[in-house]
Design a protein around this motif. Structure first.
Motif, PDB file in Angstrom:
ATOM      1  N   LYS A  57      35.330  45.445  35.712  1.00  0.00           N
ATOM      2  CA  LYS A  57      36.543  44.694  34.913  1.00  0.00           C
ATOM      3  C   LYS A  57      36.975  43.463  36.071  1.00  0.00           C
ATOM      4  O   LYS A  57      36.818  42.194  35.505  1.00  0.00           O
ATOM      5  CB  LYS A  57      37.752  45.342  34.529  1.00  0.00           C
ATOM      6  N   SER A  58      37.480  43.821  37.273  1.00  0.00           N
ATOM      7  CA  SER A  58      37.904  42.853  37.967  1.00  0.00           C
ATOM      8  C   SER A  58      36.906  41.653  38.380  1.00  0.00           C
ATOM      9  O   SER A  58      37.276  40.626  38.655  1.00  0.00           O
ATOM     10  CB  SER A  58      38.807  43.408  39.293  1.00  0.00           C
ATOM     11  N   THR A  59      35.755  42.368  38.555  1.00  0.00           N
ATOM     12  CA  THR A  59      34.511  41.429  38.870  1.00  0.00           C
ATOM     13  C   THR A  59      34.245  40.484  37.995  1.00  0.00           C
ATOM     14  O   THR A  59      34.078  39.346  38.347  1.00  0.00           O
ATOM     15  CB  THR A  59      33.212  42.199  39.387  1.00  0.00           C
ATOM     16  N   ALA A  97      46.121  38.054  38.590  1.00  0.00           N
ATOM     17  CA  ALA A  97      45.118  39.174  39.244  1.00  0.00           C
ATOM     18  C   ALA A  97      45.695  40.512  39.262  1.00  0.00           C
ATOM     19  O   ALA A  97      46.968  40.659  38.943  1.00  0.00           O
ATOM     20  CB  ALA A  97      44.794  38.568  40.523  1.00  0.00           C
ATOM     21  N   GLN A  98      44.638  41.385  39.438  1.00  0.00           N
ATOM     22  CA  GLN A  98      45.303  42.754  39.607  1.00  0.00           C
ATOM     23  C   GLN A  98      46.260  42.759  40.702  1.00  0.00           C
ATOM     24  O   GLN A  98      47.252  43.243  40.540  1.00  0.00           O
ATOM     25  CB  GLN A  98      44.116  43.658  39.884  1.00  0.00           C
ATOM     26  N   LYS A  99      46.086  42.139  41.739  1.00  0.00           N
ATOM     27  CA  LYS A  99      46.962  42.366  42.900  1.00  0.00           C
ATOM     28  C   LYS A  99      47.799  40.899  42.783  1.00  0.00           C
ATOM     29  O   LYS A  99      47.639  39.910  42.442  1.00  0.00           O
ATOM     30  CB  LYS A  99      46.127  42.305  44.104  1.00  0.00           C
ATOM     31  N   LEU A 173      44.318  38.469  32.277  1.00  0.00           N
ATOM     32  CA  LEU A 173      45.402  39.345  32.725  1.00  0.00           C
ATOM     33  C   LEU A 173      44.552  40.551  33.191  1.00  0.00           C
ATOM     34  O   LEU A 173      44.172  41.199  32.502  1.00  0.00           O
ATOM     35  CB  LEU A 173      46.489  39.806  31.638  1.00  0.00           C
ATOM     36  N   ASP A 174      44.801  40.765  34.496  1.00  0.00           N
ATOM     37  CA  ASP A 174      43.809  41.823  35.049  1.00  0.00           C
ATOM     38  C   ASP A 174      44.768  42.765  35.346  1.00  0.00           C
ATOM     39  O   ASP A 174      45.517  43.027  36.339  1.00  0.00           O
ATOM     40  CB  ASP A 174      42.980  41.245  36.325  1.00  0.00           C
ATOM     41  N   GLU A 175      44.683  44.076  34.425  1.00  0.00           N
ATOM     42  CA  GLU A 175      45.643  45.223  34.629  1.00  0.00           C
ATOM     43  C   GLU A 175      47.126  44.948  34.836  1.00  0.00           C
ATOM     44  O   GLU A 175      47.625  45.085  35.765  1.00  0.00           O
ATOM     45  CB  GLU A 175      45.035  46.129  35.665  1.00  0.00           C
ATOM     46  N   PRO A 176      47.387  44.291  33.698  1.00  0.00           N
ATOM     47  CA  PRO A 176      49.010  43.810  33.755  1.00  0.00           C
ATOM     48  C   PRO A 176      50.020  44.865  33.809  1.00  0.00           C
ATOM     49  O   PRO A 176      51.173  44.649  34.300  1.00  0.00           O
ATOM     50  CB  PRO A 176      49.088  42.689  32.842  1.00  0.00           C
TER      51      PRO A 176
END
Ligand SMILES: Nc1ncnc2c1ncn2[C@@H]1O[C@H](COP(=O)(O)OP(=O)(O)O)[C@@H](O)[C@H]1O
Ligand SMILES: [Mg+2]
Lengths: 348, 261
Positions: A57-59, A97-99, A173-176
């Motif tokens: 997902k993040s990639t 981002a996730q971070k 929204l990456d894993e908000p």
């Protein structure tokens, strides 16, 4: 140096806001992150990319947001080619981002101001926009303090605000909500739902919470091992699974899985049987009523049952069906167990 | 807004952010100043008598030592720049900036400028501490300005290389390892503490190729009674070329970073 103009061309009406075609990406060390990822997000919709940790997902988000480059494949975001015109894409998108990514030494307000300036906002426009976002994300007071003192929820709200400063067309929204406590998660869900209502904003959301995807996304793509295994509306995906799921746990590994499968499949109302070691999942009409017959059939076949549960179809079942393994197992296989996941998926 | 103004503005915004980070870490500021003071005091006393050997161009060791400590401090604080970059990567801050329209150049320049400002500040303080300790600067203000410029350039070289390494290897241990390995040889294979005339021949030859030594040569030549401008220009030119190369290299590392992100 990039041009600060010529980028605000709106996506052509009716054209998808995001389109990825057969993206592949292998990281050094022969780690395949993406193996033919394709997806299409229609403008103005919320699209959920659902998958366990390590699914890619993040990639995918990194490639679509111009951070990383794929080994092959193509991507269009807001009408611009993400590989050939990353600078145009950057002006049209907001990224959470996730971070986190916020500067902990700066205040919330300073973070927002800098972000706005990088997109060319200045003066009163900038101040007004920053005030508006601080207010909206309940950070008006906290905005004066350094971000390093923020709670997880506050930090995540700031992240989303950072992604919105320049009123993007497409928001990633990456894993908000990963890592947030239940209260903060619910608040974030409400906020995302509100954003989705905003005129024209397209949202691509990734999550490993089945419940989150179900709740927020109009369309969901289930990702496993770097590609989409199935896509559709949450209801359509669940609807494809007729009847209920009955999950049975055997006392011992089945002697002969084929015999058991045949015995169960022969029962009336049973659509589908999946056997995985000691665990059996049966898709059947009216699960509760079917349990006695299932138990009896297993008894006759010589398999002792330790536990049986009946569940309405959930996205976990959809995942099981298309990825061939359970969500929780896929997570464990990636060596990052997430206990919440099981409850999130099994709660319905 | 035209492209040029926008680009300058971006450089300024990013630099401003970096400077704020420094200002808000008083502990860091104090360390940056206390450490050279300690060096000045320790080495100043330890080697006080070597000046009697001759070849130092002065009869007071402190006069000779100040430029050495200025350059050594520039080196030792800049070498750690990569740690900051690494932190930004781990925190996701770098990635956030990379998805905005900000140019890669502005991101790197901000590091360089911030590093330059801290190095200059640190150098000024050391010069003042030296003066308090009784050092004499016959080359006057011009000499001092040249010394500070040289230390800023040296800081830019090692800061940029350290940043590049942070982005490429992404491991604290590697930066620590390389820095501990390089710091002492780079300093002792230079004229920081010892006049070239008193150094073994092979050490002199190595020092001739050591950019850390170039910075000291530039500073000392310009600070002398009778400055050797030829030497200042040649070694200063060398530093300038290295700076350009190092900054260019570190901006290039964004590309390999992009492959591993
Ligand atoms: N920067 C990286 N370097 C090496 N491997 C990576 C990197 N980022 C992700 N991976 C690997 O690629 C795969 C997909 O990761 P990712 O896209 O982060 O998954 P997800 O976001 O769905 O959890 C995983 O196996 C992960 O370990
Ligand atoms: Mg991820």
């Amino acid at each position: 140096m990039q041009s600060s103009q010529g980028s605000a061309l709106p996506a052509r009406a009716g054209a998808p806001a995001v389109q990825a075609h057969e993206l592949t990406k292998t990281y050094p060390g022969d780690v395949t992150a993406l193996s033919g990822m394709s997806l299409t997000v229609e403008a103005g919709t919320v699209f959920g990319l659902l998958g366990p940790n390590g699914a890619g997902k993040s990639t995918t988000v990194k490639i679509l947001t111009t951070l990383a480059r794929p080994d092959s494949g193509s991507a269009t975001v807001a009408g611009h080619d993400a590989l050939r015109h990353p600078d145009r894409v950057r002006r049209a998108i907001g990224v959470v981002a996730q971070k986190s990514g916020a500067d902990p030494m700066a205040t919330g307000r300073e973070n927002l101001q800098l972000q706005g300036r990088l997109y060319g906002l200045r003066g009163t426009d900038l101040t007004r926009r920053v005030d508006e976002l601080l207010e909206r994300f309940d950070l008006a007071e906290a905005g004066k303090r350094q971000v390093k003192g923020y709670s997880g929820g506050m930090q995540r709200r700031l992240d989303v605000a950072l992604g919105l400063v320049h009123r993007p067309e497409v928001l990633f929204l990456d894993e908000p909500t990963t890592g947030l406590d239940p209260e903060a998660r619910t608040a974030m869900w409400d906020e995302i739902a509100r954003l989705a209502g905003d005129e024209g904003l397209t949202i691509l959301l990734t999550t490993h919470y089945l419940e989150e995807a179900d709740r927020l996304a109009e369309r969901i793509a289930i990702v496993d091992r770097g590609r989409v295994v199935v896509e559709g509306t949450p209801d359509a995906l669940k609807g494809e699974l007729r009847g209920d799921a009955v999950h049975l746990e055997l006392r011992a590994q089945a002697q002969d899985a084929d015999v058991l499968r045949a015995a169960l499949a022969a029962l009336p109302g049973v659509h589908e049987v999946l056997i995985d070691g000691r665990r059996i999942s049966v898709r059947t009409e009216d699960g509760a009523a079917a349990v006695p017959a299932l138990l009896a059939a297993l008894e006759r076949a010589g398999a002792a049952v330790a536990a049986a549960t009946v569940a309405r179809p959930s996205l976990d079942d959809v995942y099981l069906r298309y990825a061939g393994r359970r969500f929780s197992e896929a997570e464990a296989a990636h060596d990052t167990p997430h206990a919440e996941l099981v409850t999130a998926g099994g709660a319905r | 807004m035209n492209t040029m103004t926008e680009s300058l503005a971006q450089n300024w915004f990013m630099t401003q952010r970096q400077l704020k980070v420094i200002v808000r870490q008083p502990a860091y500021l104090v360390m940056m100043l206390v450490q050279p003071a300690i060096w000045l005091f320790l080495f100043g006393n330890l080697f006080k008598k070597v000046v009697e050997l001759g070849g130092f161009g002065t009869t007071t060791y402190l006069d000779y030592l100040v430029p050495g400590i200025v350059v050594m401090s520039a080196l030792s604080s800049s070498m750690w720049a990569g740690m900051g970059t690494l932190e930004e990567i781990e925190r996701g801050t770098l990635n956030r900036f990379l998805t905005t329209p900000v140019s890669r150049g502005a991101l790197m320049n901000a590091n360089v400028v911030q590093n330059g400002v801290s190095t200059a500040l640190q150098s000024v303080i050391i010069v003042l501490l030296g003066k308090l300790g009784g050092a004499d600067y016959p080359g006057g203000i011009t000499g001092l300005v040249v010394l500070i410029l040289a230390s800023v350039l040296l800081g830019a070289i090692f800061g940029a290389l350290s940043n590049a390494m942070g982005m490429l290897v992404r491991q604290r241990e590697s930066i620590i390892g390389v820095n501990t390995f390089l710091m002492l040889p780079l300093t002792f294979l230079s004229t920081a503490f010892m006049a070239p005339a008193q150094m073994p021949g092979w050490m002199q030859s190595i020092a001739d190729w050591n950019p850390v030594n170039w910075a000291m040569v530039v500073g000392r030549s310009a600070m002398a009674d009778n400055p050797d401008w030829g030497l200042v220009l040649s070694r200063g030119g060398g530093l300038l070329v290295l700076t350009v190369v190092a900054v260019w290299l570190s901006t290039r590392t964004f590309r390999s970073y992009q492959k591993s992100v």
